[in-house]
Each structure stands twice: as C-alpha cells, then as structure tokens.
Design an enzyme around this catalytic site. Structure first.
Site, PDB file in Angstrom:
ATOM      1  N   ASN A 213       0.958  -1.305  -0.044  1.00  0.00           N
ATOM      2  CA  ASN A 213      -0.132  -0.016   0.003  1.00  0.00           C
ATOM      3  C   ASN A 213       0.927   1.400   0.026  1.00  0.00           C
ATOM      4  O   ASN A 213       2.049   1.245  -0.004  1.00  0.00           O
ATOM      5  CB  ASN A 213      -1.042  -0.032   1.263  1.00  0.00           C
ATOM      6  CG  ASN A 213      -0.123   0.003   2.581  1.00  0.00           C
ATOM      7  OD1 ASN A 213       0.354   0.882   2.680  1.00  0.00           O
ATOM      8  ND2 ASN A 213      -0.228  -1.270   3.258  1.00  0.00           N
ATOM      9  N   ASP A 281      -4.160  -5.968   5.069  1.00  0.00           N
ATOM     10  CA  ASP A 281      -5.379  -6.582   5.764  1.00  0.00           C
ATOM     11  C   ASP A 281      -5.215  -8.202   5.212  1.00  0.00           C
ATOM     12  O   ASP A 281      -5.643  -9.037   6.065  1.00  0.00           O
ATOM     13  CB  ASP A 281      -6.765  -6.184   5.600  1.00  0.00           C
ATOM     14  CG  ASP A 281      -6.853  -5.033   6.186  1.00  0.00           C
ATOM     15  OD1 ASP A 281      -6.489  -4.886   7.031  1.00  0.00           O
ATOM     16  OD2 ASP A 281      -7.380  -4.013   5.538  1.00  0.00           O
ATOM     17  N   LYS A 291       8.647 -17.690  -9.778  1.00  0.00           N
ATOM     18  CA  LYS A 291       8.023 -16.518 -10.268  1.00  0.00           C
ATOM     19  C   LYS A 291       6.770 -17.381 -11.254  1.00  0.00           C
ATOM     20  O   LYS A 291       7.092 -17.922 -11.951  1.00  0.00           O
ATOM     21  CB  LYS A 291       8.934 -15.907 -11.111  1.00  0.00           C
ATOM     22  CG  LYS A 291       8.360 -14.702 -11.784  1.00  0.00           C
ATOM     23  CD  LYS A 291       9.268 -13.905 -12.719  1.00  0.00           C
ATOM     24  CE  LYS A 291       8.478 -12.619 -13.266  1.00  0.00           C
ATOM     25  NZ  LYS A 291       9.352 -12.112 -14.507  1.00  0.00           N
ATOM     26  N   PRO A 309      -2.840 -11.342  10.373  1.00  0.00           N
ATOM     27  CA  PRO A 309      -3.185 -11.119  12.218  1.00  0.00           C
ATOM     28  C   PRO A 309      -3.356  -9.814  12.282  1.00  0.00           C
ATOM     29  O   PRO A 309      -2.713  -9.085  11.451  1.00  0.00           O
ATOM     30  CB  PRO A 309      -1.822 -11.809  12.628  1.00  0.00           C
ATOM     31  CG  PRO A 309      -0.690 -11.896  11.423  1.00  0.00           C
ATOM     32  CD  PRO A 309      -1.694 -12.045  10.121  1.00  0.00           C
ATOM     33  N   ASP A 310      -4.004  -9.406  13.015  1.00  0.00           N
ATOM     34  CA  ASP A 310      -4.162  -7.932  13.590  1.00  0.00           C
ATOM     35  C   ASP A 310      -3.259  -7.593  14.845  1.00  0.00           C
ATOM     36  O   ASP A 310      -3.531  -7.983  15.785  1.00  0.00           O
ATOM     37  CB  ASP A 310      -5.509  -7.727  13.868  1.00  0.00           C
ATOM     38  CG  ASP A 310      -5.833  -6.208  14.002  1.00  0.00           C
ATOM     39  OD1 ASP A 310      -5.103  -5.541  14.586  1.00  0.00           O
ATOM     40  OD2 ASP A 310      -7.007  -5.546  13.575  1.00  0.00           O
ATOM     41  N   PHE A 329      -4.065   3.467  15.095  1.00  0.00           N
ATOM     42  CA  PHE A 329      -4.402   4.518  14.246  1.00  0.00           C
ATOM     43  C   PHE A 329      -5.687   4.147  13.395  1.00  0.00           C
ATOM     44  O   PHE A 329      -6.053   2.987  13.049  1.00  0.00           O
ATOM     45  CB  PHE A 329      -3.413   4.617  13.147  1.00  0.00           C
ATOM     46  CG  PHE A 329      -2.226   5.939  13.581  1.00  0.00           C
ATOM     47  CD1 PHE A 329      -1.556   5.621  14.865  1.00  0.00           C
ATOM     48  CD2 PHE A 329      -2.438   7.263  13.089  1.00  0.00           C
ATOM     49  CE1 PHE A 329      -0.523   6.380  15.288  1.00  0.00           C
ATOM     50  CE2 PHE A 329      -1.404   8.231  13.466  1.00  0.00           C
ATOM     51  CZ  PHE A 329      -0.628   7.836  14.494  1.00  0.00           C
ATOM     52  N   LYS A 343     -13.738   1.413  16.266  1.00  0.00           N
ATOM     53  CA  LYS A 343     -12.520   0.876  16.227  1.00  0.00           C
ATOM     54  C   LYS A 343     -11.827   0.663  17.416  1.00  0.00           C
ATOM     55  O   LYS A 343     -11.425  -0.530  17.686  1.00  0.00           O
ATOM     56  CB  LYS A 343     -11.931   1.483  14.943  1.00  0.00           C
ATOM     57  CG  LYS A 343     -10.447   0.578  14.681  1.00  0.00           C
ATOM     58  CD  LYS A 343     -10.010   0.951  13.290  1.00  0.00           C
ATOM     59  CE  LYS A 343     -10.769   0.893  12.285  1.00  0.00           C
ATOM     60  NZ  LYS A 343     -10.157   1.484  10.990  1.00  0.00           N
ATOM     61  N   LYS A 347     -11.015  -3.167  18.571  1.00  0.00           N
ATOM     62  CA  LYS A 347      -9.715  -3.535  18.655  1.00  0.00           C
ATOM     63  C   LYS A 347      -9.135  -3.708  20.180  1.00  0.00           C
ATOM     64  O   LYS A 347      -8.132  -4.340  20.413  1.00  0.00           O
ATOM     65  CB  LYS A 347      -8.706  -2.625  18.002  1.00  0.00           C
ATOM     66  CG  LYS A 347      -9.040  -2.058  16.513  1.00  0.00           C
ATOM     67  CD  LYS A 347      -8.233  -3.101  15.655  1.00  0.00           C
ATOM     68  CE  LYS A 347      -8.281  -2.749  14.162  1.00  0.00           C
ATOM     69  NZ  LYS A 347      -7.207  -3.092  13.230  1.00  0.00           N
TER      70      LYS A 347
END
Ligand code: C5P
Length: 408
Positions: A213, A281, A291, A309-310, A329, A343, A347
């Site tokens: 990301n 995520d 490849k 995993p979080d 965050f 959240k 969490k």
C-alpha cells in the site's frame, strides 16, 4: 563539572523556594556562575539577601527598577546565560510562560530569552493534576522547555501525591545533562519502553511480486523519534520505506504482517505500543515458490487471499503482557470519528488517532495530518499540523498519561 557555565536562576513563590539556596551552593561548588531573579512572591519565602550572599551577585527583582535596568536590562539578563532554571516553577508562572504573559521581571525574562529553559515544578497535587496545568506543561514541553519533576511524596500542604519539587541534587544532574556535561537529559518517559509500528507491509505473491500500500511511514517514524526524545527506550518495527532509521531508536526491518507481529511480540513486555503501520489486511493464501509465468494457456492466476493477523488487536489482548497504553490509528475516508470510536472498542486499544485519508487531504505520503485523538472520554480534534508536530503532541500526551496515572 559546570565550570564557567552561566545559570540564571528564577526563584518563584512556593514553599520549595528555600531549596533554591541549596541549589545555588551546589551549582557554585561545581564552578557555575549563578545569577538570580526573585519574584515578588518568591521573596516571601527567601530573602534577596540570602540569595545575594550565596550567588555573590546582585539579585534582580523589579522590571521597573532604574538601577536594575541600567545595570543589566531584562533583555541582557535573559540572554546573558547558558541556561535559565525556574525553581520552583509554580502553576501560575507555568501558565504565564505558556500564554506569553510578561508582567514582572521573571516572566519578561522568560519571554525574552533565546536560551534553553528548565523548570522544576512544585505545587499542590490538585494543582499539578488540574487539566490547565497538565495542558500548560504539555505545551511548554512541546516548545522545548525541559521539565524536571515533580516527584510524589508528602507535601507541605499535608496532601500526598505528585507535586513535590525534585531535590536540588537532581536538578543539578538535569542541568549537567542539559548543558552536555552529563548523559542525555532524562525525559519524562525515561525508564519507559515503547514500541512503534510503521510503514506498509509487503505480502509476497511470488519471489518477485507483492501486495502493498501507499504508506510512507513518515508518521510512525516521527512518533518513534518523538518518544525516544522524551526518554523512552524505543523499538520501531517498520515495513519497507524510503526513510532513514531514526536516531536513538532500535529499528527492526520486516516485510510481511506476520513478520511484523513476531517482531512486536518479541518486544514485549512494554509500557507503550503505538501501531501506526498500514498493515495489509490480506495476504495470498499460498505464496508461489517460483515466479508465476504469464505465458501458457492458463491465463491470469486467480489469487486466493487470506486474512493477516491484526497486530493492534493482538497486543491489546495480550494477557499478562499487555502494554500499559496501546494506541492505534484509524485511517478513514468518511465519518472519521464514528468509525474510529467503534474501532477503539473493536480492537481493544486505549486510544485511537483518527485521520482522514481521503485523497483530497494529501495525508498519504504528505507531510501534514489532521487528526482526532479518540480516548475513552471522547474525541478531541487537533488542528492540522505537520506529522512531526502530531508525533510530538502524541508523545507529550503519552508522557502526561504516565505522569498523571501512577498506577499505569
Ligand atoms: O482495521 P484497520 O486497518 O483500519 O485498523 C487500523 C489500526 O490497526 C492501525 O493502528 C494499524 O496499525 C492496526 N492494524 C494492525 N494489524 C493489522 C491491521 C491493522 O496492527 N493487521
């Protein structure tokens, strides 16, 4: 030793003012030159004569005195020193310093100076814990004012708690550190351990391709720097970024979310965990060992994804080793506060720093951030500021949390 260092001592009105006499003795014994400014209320606790005898110099007290101003104007007084030290720093003087009020010689000198300033607060525990003082001290720290103490103990007013001025010996040690004569200055988070996650994670598809990301890592790295600056022993666990490793921070480089989780759990136990990383995520369920080939008849590969995993939720739920304060965050593009509030509960973390990352804000990769700090008491909007300033303010809030929450 403090040979030939020039200390301007500002003695304000509190019962702890009597300790300023011992401080002068100790400083002079180390070779420092000490000049004193005594406020009107300070003079209720120590006499100009005793300060004069110990400093062997004139004691300054009056902004409008013709002799004071002709001998040593307030501007010169404020500049003609290596360090200004306020002992004791009363709630009133701290408030004046924060607001920039200059209504007597001491506050005028503090406003006019271009030299480092150290304060040794002393006041009743309720005054120290009052939100006004907490905020004033946080703002002053943000501006670079060094704050030494207070400590916890029996107080002259008969109460017990934080508010007692640190002993003159400790102030001398802090002065030596501030003037580079000792070890690094002890910040409000010294003795605390902190972990910060930062950057993106890379989730391998095959040996050359990955899912990632746009996180730059700027905010997380700035937080690690800010926590280390306040004295925390800081570990930064970061995904791949273009940023240099921050100074005075142990940096662990990882790529995937699973590696990040492992590095974080290895860092336990901790006082503070700040999860600023943009963790992927999902990852591909089966990473190809070779490849993937474009040629052939099979067409584009179908990538099956599985959940990562979080890390924030895992650290928040760590039984027995949960960090004292866990901060997450929330990057949202709409109804930022509502989503962040939900959240925080989902969490299991203590605070959420919520920011709007809709493309028009330029937050991703940019240098500025507009955030809300969501805690158990609600959402606090912060003005738009640089990511470094957000980091400094967050670190200050963390320091305030630990200084006003002795159970933590
Ligand atoms: O669920 P969401 O990704 O919006 O949550 C953001 C917060 O959770 C951030 O603090 C981020 O660092 C953390 N997080 C994490 N591990 C994940 C996903 C998010 O630590 N797998």
């Amino acid at each position: 030793m403090l040979r030939d260092k020039r200390i301007l001592l500002i003695v304000a009105g509190g019962i702890a003012a009597f300790k300023s006499l011992q401080l002068v003795r100790l400083l002079r014994g180390r070779g420092a030159r000490v000049r004193a400014v005594l406020t009107k209320s300070g003079a209720e606790f120590v006499t100009p004569l005793s300060l004069q005898a110990l400093t062997e110099d004139k004691v300054y007290g009056d902004l409008f005195s013709l002799t004071d101003e002709s001998e040593m104007g307030h501007i010169q007084l404020s500049r003609d020193a290596d360090l200004l030290v306020v002992v004791p720093a009363t709630a009133n003087l701290l408030a004046k310093m924060r607001a920039g009020i200059a209504d007597d010689l001491a506050s005028t000198v503090l406003l006019a100076t271009d030299k480092p300033v150290m304060v040794a607060p002393a006041m009743n525990v309720r005054m120290w814990l009052h939100p006004a003082t907490v905020e004033n001290v946080a703002v002053l720290r943000e501006r670079g004012v060094m704050v030494t103490g207070p400590t916890e103990g029996d107080m002259a007013c008969g109460e017990f708690g934080p508010g007692r001025m640190v002993e003159p010996e400790e102030i001398v040690a802090a002065i030596e550190r501030a003037l580079g004569e000792g070890e690094t200055a002890a910040g409000p988070l010294s003795g605390r351990s902190a972990l910060v996650t930062s950057g993106p994670t890379f989730e391998a598809i095959d040996p050359v391709r990955y899912i990632a990301n746009r996180s730059s890592g700027k905010q997380g790295h700035a937080i690690a720097t800010a926590l280390a600056r306040l004295g925390a022993t800081t570990t930064l666990v970061t995904g791949p970024t273009r940023l240099a490793d921050p100074a005075d921070v142990r940096t662990v480089h990882i790529e995937s979310a699973r590696e990040m989780l492992e590095a974080c759990t290895n860092a336990l136990p901790l006082d503070i965990a700040v999860c600023a990383a943009a963790v992927s995520d999902w990852r591909v369920a089966r990473e190809a060992g070779q490849k993937l080939k474009k040629d052939g008849n099979a067409g584009p590969p179908a990538l099956e994804l599985t959940e990562n995993p979080d890390i924030l939720a895992t650290l928040s739920a760590a039984s027995g080793t949960r960090p004292g304060l866990v901060v997450g965050f929330a990057a949202e593009t709409e109804t930022v506060v509502e989503h962040a509030t939900a959240k925080r509960l989902r969490k299991g973390c203590d605070w959420i720093v919520a920011n709007d990352v809709s493309p028009e804000t330029g937050t991703f990769g940019g240098d500025e951030n507009t955030v809300h700090l969501v805690t158990e008491t609600g959402a606090e909007p912060w003005p738009k500021m640089g990511k470094d300033a957000v980091a400094a303010r967050l670190a200050e809030r963390i320091a305030v949390h630990f200084s006003s929450n002795f159970a933590a």
